[in-house]
Design a protein around this motif. Structure first.
Motif, short mmCIF file in Angstrom:
data_model
loop_
_atom_site.label_atom_id
_atom_site.label_comp_id
_atom_site.label_asym_id
_atom_site.label_seq_id
_atom_site.Cartn_x
_atom_site.Cartn_y
_atom_site.Cartn_z
N LEU A 22 0.75 -1.19 0.73
CA LEU A 22 0.28 -0.01 -0.12
C LEU A 22 1.01 0.94 -0.43
O LEU A 22 0.32 2.76 -0.79
CB LEU A 22 -0.81 0.52 1.35
CG LEU A 22 -2.12 -1.08 1.33
CD1 LEU A 22 -2.90 -0.83 2.82
CD2 LEU A 22 -2.99 -0.95 0.24
N GLU A 23 2.07 1.19 1.05
CA GLU A 23 2.88 1.94 0.80
C GLU A 23 4.07 2.78 -0.62
O GLU A 23 3.70 4.03 -0.47
CB GLU A 23 4.19 1.90 1.87
CG GLU A 23 3.20 2.14 3.15
CD GLU A 23 4.90 1.73 4.17
OE1 GLU A 23 5.60 2.11 4.01
OE2 GLU A 23 4.26 1.81 5.82
N THR A 28 -2.88 -3.90 -4.90
CA THR A 28 -2.93 -4.46 -3.87
C THR A 28 -4.65 -5.47 -3.85
O THR A 28 -4.98 -4.82 -4.37
CB THR A 28 -2.46 -3.93 -3.12
OG1 THR A 28 -3.72 -3.03 -2.53
CG2 THR A 28 -1.42 -3.87 -2.53
N LEU A 40 -8.21 -2.99 6.30
CA LEU A 40 -7.27 -2.63 5.99
C LEU A 40 -8.20 -2.15 5.19
O LEU A 40 -7.50 -1.02 4.24
CB LEU A 40 -5.68 -2.66 6.25
CG LEU A 40 -5.03 -2.36 5.91
CD1 LEU A 40 -4.60 -0.69 6.25
CD2 LEU A 40 -3.29 -2.61 6.16
N GLU A 43 -10.72 -0.56 4.01
CA GLU A 43 -10.12 0.94 4.37
C GLU A 43 -9.45 1.46 3.77
O GLU A 43 -9.93 3.13 2.99
CB GLU A 43 -9.62 0.87 6.00
CG GLU A 43 -9.06 2.54 6.10
CD GLU A 43 -8.08 2.64 7.63
OE1 GLU A 43 -6.51 3.19 7.38
OE2 GLU A 43 -7.65 1.46 8.49
N GLU A 44 -8.69 0.97 2.72
CA GLU A 44 -8.15 1.32 1.36
C GLU A 44 -8.70 1.96 0.22
O GLU A 44 -7.88 2.06 -0.73
CB GLU A 44 -6.91 0.51 1.07
CG GLU A 44 -5.90 1.02 2.85
CD GLU A 44 -5.45 2.21 2.35
OE1 GLU A 44 -4.81 3.10 1.44
OE2 GLU A 44 -4.77 2.70 4.21
N VAL A 46 -9.99 -1.53 -1.75
CA VAL A 46 -9.15 -2.28 -2.26
C VAL A 46 -9.63 -3.92 -2.60
O VAL A 46 -11.18 -3.69 -1.78
CB VAL A 46 -7.85 -2.77 -2.23
CG1 VAL A 46 -6.33 -0.92 -1.90
CG2 VAL A 46 -7.13 -3.04 -0.85
#
Length: 264
Positions: A22-23, A28, A40, A43-44, A46
């Motif tokens: 992610l960074e 992903t 996660l 939240e992102e 994906v």
């Protein structure tokens, strides 16, 4: 691309790799039953493939593996393996009729192998597409049977392991090498198998061959995994062990969590 695959969704290494992806802004996706990984991914924003199957993680391999196949196909990274999965399921069902609990040991290859492994150290050999299967056999002996086991990969083991087969003799006499073979192994690997078996015999090392079944590589992989699930279960019975709990892993995770809190 990074695909985070964790049954619980809380596996430390998976979360670390997923976070790194992610960074760096790479593609992903996640496959999990829930936990921090699912949170996660949501939240992102994906892709998240979520499944619900209550078991130990190792018993949910069928879900994790086939969902990964499907995801990679949807992404255009793999061909459609549906026919191979169907064939593998048929092969496993047929083999299960030969190795299930109701089949007596005299006619049950899985029970017989477990009996031969009792009190001995299994070292599993695999090559090519069966190398990961050899690793799975090793971990099933560890977790299900509560039994020491190791694995080696061909051809790499031909460059080192074969030199140390005879020493120490006390260990050699307690080892059983399990060679996971397939008719689909590369021709040069087939030759290596034959020569490696001769070297094992020459050094007095007990060795057994287990052949995959089916018409596809996937069927050979999954049928061997399925066979070992039974072998490791029967070995657990001979060891007087409960296959389900993994107290040592629970202890490790607890100490890691405590260490993380102390560092923070």
């Amino acid at each position: 691309m990074v695909i985070g695959c964790s049954y619980s969704g809380n596996t430390e290494e998976t979360l670390s790799a997923f976070g790194a992806g992610l960074e760096r802004g790479v593609r992903t996706a996640a496959v999990t039953t829930g936990g921090k990984l699912a949170a996660l991914a949501q939240e992102e924003g994906v892709p998240l493939v979520r499944f619900d199957y209550q078991s130990s993680p190792r018993a949910a391999m069928g879900y994790s593996f086939t969902l990964l196949l499907g995801l990679l196909h949807r992404l255009g990274l793999l061909r459609d393996y549906s026919a191979d999965v169907e064939e593998a399921a048929q092969v496993m069902e047929a083999w299960q009729a030969e190795i299930g609990p109701a089949v007596p040991a005299a006619r049950n290859a899985a029970k017989s192998q477990a009996g031969r492994l009792a009190g001995r150290l299994p070292v599993v050999y695999g090559a090519g597409f069966l190398a990961a299967v050899a690793n799975r056999w090793k971990t099933q002996f560890n977790e299900n049977s509560k039994h020491w086991a190791f694995f080696e990969v061909l051809p790499e083991l031909n460059h080192n392991a074969v030199v140390g087969l005879g020493i120490p003799q006390s260990v050699r006499d307690q080892v059983t090498v399990l060679m996971l073979r397939s008719s689909m192994d590369h021709p040069r690997v087939q030759v290596r198998w034959d020569v490696t078996e001769k070297l094992l015999r020459r050094e007095g090392v007990t060795a057994e061959t287990v052949q995959g079944r089916g018409k596809s590589k996937l069927a050979h992989m999954l049928s061997l995994i399925h066979f070992n699930d039974y072998v490791s279960f029967y070995l657990a019975m001979l060891n007087g062990a409960d296959p389900s709990p993994v107290e040592a892993i629970a202890f490790l995770k607890q100490r890691l969590a405590e260490a993380g809190a102390e560092i923070a």
